[in-house]
Write an enzyme that holds these catalytic residues in place. Structure first.
Site: not given
Ligand code: GUN
Length: 304
Positions: A55, A99, A122
């Site tokens: 990311k 995350q 998100d």
């Molecule tokens: N963990 C796995 N996929 C995601 C996501 O799309 N967002 C977040 N915050 N955590 C994740």
């Protein structure tokens, strides 16, 4: 027997990321502004570390600022909440992502609930989820948004569209299953959500024009669960032992769908890796630009 085509998530994501890059340049030129994404990583889960690194890399590649906040596994919940509050108040931060999964003992609902809905890239806060259900404009969860884009692309290549298709979603998580159902419904699909208690799940899957598998069970969906010509979107990323004695690594990634068997029945299918994964990040970058524009009352440049 004819085989299905591979849905190239990597290149579709690349296309979206370059659109995001153009939008970022336009914001820089017009407003002298660079959007900022803040990612919070708690603990040292290896998969989460890989995702967060990715990311960070792609946010910077798109020309945006990327902030990483790393916290130890045993961080106090109030400290984490204070960090979110600080990021909410920081006017230079446009998007906040925590995350998941968080380490045991932390209250995920409380922590996500602290994120300002205007910075919720998100799409996981109650406000974002409510807007999604009501069909209002807002920030949508990234992985399901990526699934819709991939399915739409695959259908367009066949001269078809999403409207009217029966979309079966395997899994009911808040991150993927539930929001995916709302997003495909918004596209005028007929929706079925199937899960661990669904009776005759194989038959339900066989009725799908579009099958989205998001259960986290390696190779659960077999070839004969798939209707001839269906579109398969595999969200699963499962690390399993590699039985190939010539392989360089002793583990490999597989999806929730038995890819080789499914290819015989499906008209198009996403690979793992290289399918949905890259789309999640591209959609996150898009959300960050949209959040920046919404917060400042700017028109979103380029048709993102
Ligand atoms: N963990 C796995 N996929 C995601 C996501 O799309 N967002 C977040 N915050 N955590 C994740």
């Amino acid at each position: 027997m004819s085989q299905s085509s591979k849905i190239d998530g990597k290149s579709i994501a690349e296309g979206l990321r370059s659109q995001v890059g153009l939008a970022v340049s336009s914001l820089r030129n017009e407003y002298d502004y660079v959007p900022t994404l803040a990612v919070v990583l708690v603990g040292s889960d290896p998969a989460s570390q890989v995702y967060v690194r990715s990311k960070h890399k792609f946010t910077r590649k798109a020309g945006m600022h990327s902030l990483e906040h790393k916290m130890p596994e045993d961080v106090d919940e109030d400290t984490l909440v204070d960090l979110i509050k600080t990021l909410n108040q920081d006017d230079s931060v446009d998007g906040i992502l925590v995350q998941l999964p968080l380490p045991k003992g932390l209250n995920t609902n409380r922590i996500i609930g602290e994120i300002s809905p205007s910075k919720d890239v998100d799409g996981l806060t109650e406000i974002s989820a409510g807007r999604l259900v009501l069909g209002r404009a807002g920030l949508h969860p990234c992985t399901p948004e990526g699934c819709v884009i991939l399915a739409r692309n695959a259908l367009a290549a066949q001269g078809e569209e999403l409207s009217g298709k029966h979309c079966v979603i395997l899994g009911r998580s808040i991150l993927v299953g539930k929001p995916a159902a709302m997003l495909f419904l918004e596209q005028n699909c007929t929706i079925t959500i199937a899960h661990s208690r669904t009776k005759d799940i194989e038959e339900v899957c066989r009725s799908a024009d579009i099958l989205v598998a998001a259960v986290g069970r390696p190779l659960m969906v077999k070839g004969d669960w798939i209707k001839k010509g269906a579109i398969i979107i595999d969200v699963g990323i499962n690390r399993v032992p590699n039985k190939d004695i010539n392989a360089k690594r002793d583990t490999k990634l597989v999806g929730d769908v038995d890819y080789d068997a499914a290819r015989i029945h499906a008209s198009a299918i996403t690979p793992v890796p290289g399918g949905v994964g890259p789309m999640t990040i591209a959609c996150l970058l898009r959300n960050t630009v949209i959040a920046a524009c919404n917060r400042h009352g700017w028109h979103v440049p380029i048709n993102l």
